[in-house]
Design an enzyme around this catalytic site. Structure first.
Site, mmCIF file in Angstrom:
data_model
loop_
_atom_site.group_PDB
_atom_site.id
_atom_site.type_symbol
_atom_site.label_atom_id
_atom_site.label_comp_id
_atom_site.label_asym_id
_atom_site.label_seq_id
_atom_site.Cartn_x
_atom_site.Cartn_y
_atom_site.Cartn_z
ATOM 1 N N GLU A 1 0.824 -1.217 0.000
ATOM 2 C CA GLU A 1 0.000 0.000 0.000
ATOM 3 C C GLU A 1 0.859 1.270 0.000
ATOM 4 O OE1 GLU A 1 -3.729 -0.102 1.882
ATOM 5 O OE2 GLU A 1 -3.901 -2.275 1.661
HETATM 6 N N1 CAA Z 1 -6.019 12.289 -3.614
HETATM 7 C C1 CAA Z 1 -6.568 12.830 -4.733
HETATM 8 N N2 CAA Z 1 -5.819 13.115 -5.844
HETATM 9 C C2 CAA Z 1 -4.515 12.838 -5.794
HETATM 10 C C3 CAA Z 1 -3.895 12.273 -4.678
HETATM 11 C C4 CAA Z 1 -4.700 12.019 -3.547
HETATM 12 N N3 CAA Z 1 -4.185 11.471 -2.434
HETATM 13 N N4 CAA Z 1 -2.591 12.110 -4.933
HETATM 14 C C5 CAA Z 1 -2.383 12.569 -6.184
HETATM 15 N N5 CAA Z 1 -3.558 12.983 -6.705
HETATM 16 C C6 CAA Z 1 -3.783 13.599 -8.020
HETATM 17 C C7 CAA Z 1 -2.971 14.880 -8.114
HETATM 18 O O1 CAA Z 1 -3.702 15.968 -7.588
HETATM 19 C C8 CAA Z 1 -2.732 14.985 -9.609
HETATM 20 O O2 CAA Z 1 -3.875 15.496 -10.242
HETATM 21 P P1 CAA Z 1 -3.900 17.019 -10.785
HETATM 22 O O3 CAA Z 1 -2.851 17.086 -11.845
HETATM 23 O O4 CAA Z 1 -5.293 17.176 -11.298
HETATM 24 O O5 CAA Z 1 -3.594 17.888 -9.620
HETATM 25 C C9 CAA Z 1 -2.592 13.538 -10.040
HETATM 26 O O6 CAA Z 1 -3.237 12.751 -9.034
HETATM 27 C C10 CAA Z 1 -1.154 13.116 -10.140
HETATM 28 O O7 CAA Z 1 -0.539 13.357 -8.888
HETATM 29 P P2 CAA Z 1 1.032 13.298 -8.693
HETATM 30 O O8 CAA Z 1 1.700 14.115 -9.768
HETATM 31 O O9 CAA Z 1 1.326 13.618 -7.282
HETATM 32 O O10 CAA Z 1 1.318 11.753 -8.998
HETATM 33 P P3 CAA Z 1 2.689 10.967 -9.060
HETATM 34 O O11 CAA Z 1 2.751 10.218 -10.326
HETATM 35 O O12 CAA Z 1 3.836 11.867 -8.707
HETATM 36 O O13 CAA Z 1 2.496 9.848 -7.922
HETATM 37 C C11 CAA Z 1 2.554 8.899 -5.729
HETATM 38 C C12 CAA Z 1 2.233 10.115 -6.618
HETATM 39 C C13 CAA Z 1 2.132 9.343 -4.353
HETATM 40 C C14 CAA Z 1 4.032 8.549 -5.721
HETATM 41 C C15 CAA Z 1 1.716 7.693 -6.205
HETATM 42 O O14 CAA Z 1 2.183 7.171 -7.437
HETATM 43 C C16 CAA Z 1 1.700 6.546 -5.198
HETATM 44 O O15 CAA Z 1 0.974 6.608 -4.214
HETATM 45 N N6 CAA Z 1 2.511 5.496 -5.437
HETATM 46 C C17 CAA Z 1 2.437 4.300 -4.587
HETATM 47 C C18 CAA Z 1 1.449 3.319 -5.131
HETATM 48 C C19 CAA Z 1 0.926 2.408 -4.072
HETATM 49 O O16 CAA Z 1 0.707 2.768 -2.936
HETATM 50 N N7 CAA Z 1 0.699 1.173 -4.471
HETATM 51 C C20 CAA Z 1 0.113 0.208 -3.589
HETATM 52 C C21 CAA Z 1 -0.782 -0.722 -4.333
HETATM 53 S S1 CAA Z 1 -2.110 -1.374 -3.402
HETATM 54 C C22 CAA Z 1 -1.493 -2.538 -2.369
HETATM 55 O O17 CAA Z 1 -0.325 -2.664 -2.115
HETATM 56 C C23 CAA Z 1 -2.555 -3.327 -1.707
HETATM 57 C C24 CAA Z 1 -2.261 -4.720 -1.344
HETATM 58 O O18 CAA Z 1 -1.984 -5.568 -2.156
HETATM 59 C C25 CAA Z 1 -2.494 -5.122 0.052
#
Ligand code: CAA
Length: 378
Positions: free
Chosen positions: A361
């Site tokens: 996550e």
């Molecule tokens: N809420 C709403 N919108 C969001 C947001 C949030 N928390 N975070 C980003 N956004 C939106 C941004 O506002 C942006 O939109 P706008 O251009 O309209 O403003 C868009 O999304 C892109 O945002 P970023 O440029 O910040 O995105 P990024 O590519 O730099 O990535 C990151 C951000 C936080 C690194 C993200 O890629 C991330 O969370 N990566 C980790 C993925 C992850 O957690 N994977 C886990 C998979 S699930 C799992 O593991 C479950 C399991 O099996 C048990």
């Protein structure tokens, strides 16, 4: 130590504790050894409604607060991390629908979950882990359908899931704004699952690839609008990360309890080792860290219940609680000494189970990016 919960939740907590004592704790050792899917255990748990705790009251759920649910999930995690992860993965898979679905989609989902159906959330791909926006799976509109192609990996619950929330690109030229979220039911032609990952820990939970080969789904299974999928996924994770923190607290609590019990029994230099201040201080440090993490989880869940922004709090709770868990389980192994390193004793498994909490996550490095973006500004 613990959450302040409602009377209804107290009754349910007693039931879950009994269930875990009878059906999970001991059995989990065997599932950990073999890596087999604990079908009987999970069938009983879903019949008892333990996968449906997060169904909102307006859709037929029992109307627990998030703090109530945290106490229940912590109890499950104390019994076995893999069991709790499996239970909570259905809640994770529900979130995209509850966040962005229509009334009809929410109703259908909740009926499925109340009927004991399990879910899986499919975002990660082989080349899109931390960089979640780099996914290559596609969804092409064809009349009243979308046709999905691609491969998702490390998908918790996938082998047993009855439904999936899956991200796929509907517009490759639009980058992150070309990602959409879809609801896909088990049995849809073109959807299959790969072989189980042979994992280091949480071996009672199942994880594998999800393969989409010309998988045709009704166009009405789009959640929200085209292009909203990444945002929905991020909002899903904003909530789900607190539940990871909650489970980490449960596993750490178990490690502390095991360490205390052992230290009271283990005689060295003519007295139980618990009489040594060095052991007492180790236990005290565990208690401080566990309760700190629990309060972080509680504070974040209270904010969610109150509709106050919680993305920062959730990332902090997940990051702190999972780092804390690795420290606490490591110290528990240390208190057990040589026996702690043996599979004969419980803390070796807890230490292996702990590691994934710093990874799934969103790795804790990603949590720190999220936290820095909040406090510094992007
Ligand atoms: N809420 C709403 N919108 C969001 C947001 C949030 N928390 N975070 C980003 N956004 C939106 C941004 O506002 C942006 O939109 P706008 O251009 O309209 O403003 C868009 O999304 C892109 O945002 P970023 O440029 O910040 O995105 P990024 O590519 O730099 O990535 C990151 C951000 C936080 C690194 C993200 O890629 C991330 O969370 N990566 C980790 C993925 C992850 O957690 N994977 C886990 C998979 S699930 C799992 O593991 C479950 C399991 O099996 C048990």
């Amino acid at each position: 130590m613990g959450y302040i919960i409602s009377d209804d939740a107290k009754d349910l907590l007693g039931d879950i504790k009994n269930f875990c004592d009878k059906e999970v704790r001991e059995q989990a050792k065997e599932y950990d050894r073999t890596g087999e899917w604990a079908e009987d255990m999970y069938n009983k748990a879903r019949e008892l409604g333990y996968t449906a705790l997060e169904v909102p009251e307006e859709y037929g759920g029992i109307g627990l607060s998030r703090i109530d649910i945290a106490a229940l999930l912590e109890e499950m995690a104390k019994a076995d991390a893999g069991f709790a992860v499996t239970m909570s993965a259905t809640s994770l898979a529900m979130k995209p629908v509850l966040i962005a679905g229509s009334q009809e989609q929410k109703k259908k989902l909740c009926e499925l979950v109340l009927d004991g159906k399990m879910g899986a959330f499919a975002l990660t791909e082989p080349d899109a882990g931390s960089d979640a926006s780099a996914g290559r799976a596609t969804a092409v509109k064809d009349g009243d359908s979308y046709i999905l192609n691609g491969r998702k990996c490390f998908i918790t619950n996938a082998p047993a899931a009855d439904f999936f929330c899956i991200t796929a690109m509907t517009d490759k030229s639009a980058g992150v704004k070309g990602i959409s979220m879809f609801f896909v039911e088990k049995g849809t032609p073109g959807l299959s699952t790969g072989k189980d990952e042979d994992k280091m820990g949480i071996r009672g939970s199942h994880t594998c690839d999800v393969v989409l080969e010309d998988c045709r789904i009704p166009a009405e299974n789009l959640l929200g609008k085209e292009g909203q999928g990444f945002k929905i996924a991020m909002q899903t994770l904003d909530q789900a990360r607190t539940w990871v923190g909650c489970m980490a607290v449960g596993v750490a609590q178990r490690a502390m309890e095991e360490a205390i019990a052992y230290a009271k029994e283990r005689i060295q230099f003519g007295k139980p080792i618990i009489k040594n201040q060095v052991i007492q201080f180790k236990i005290a440090d565990m208690a401080i860290k566990i309760e700190t993490a629990r309060q972080m989880v509680a504070n974040t869940l209270n904010k969610m219940d109150a509709g106050i922004p919680y993305g920062l709090d959730s990332a902090i709770a997940k990051c702190y609680a999972s780092d804390m868990l690795v420290e606490v389980t490591s110290e528990a192994v240390q208190i057990f000494g040589g026996y702690g390193y043996s599979r004969e004793y419980p803390v070796e498994k807890l230490y292996r189970d702990a590691k994934i909490f710093q990874i799934f996550e969103g790795t804790n490095e990603i949590q720190r990016i999220v936290i820095a973006n909040h406090v510094i500004g992007k």
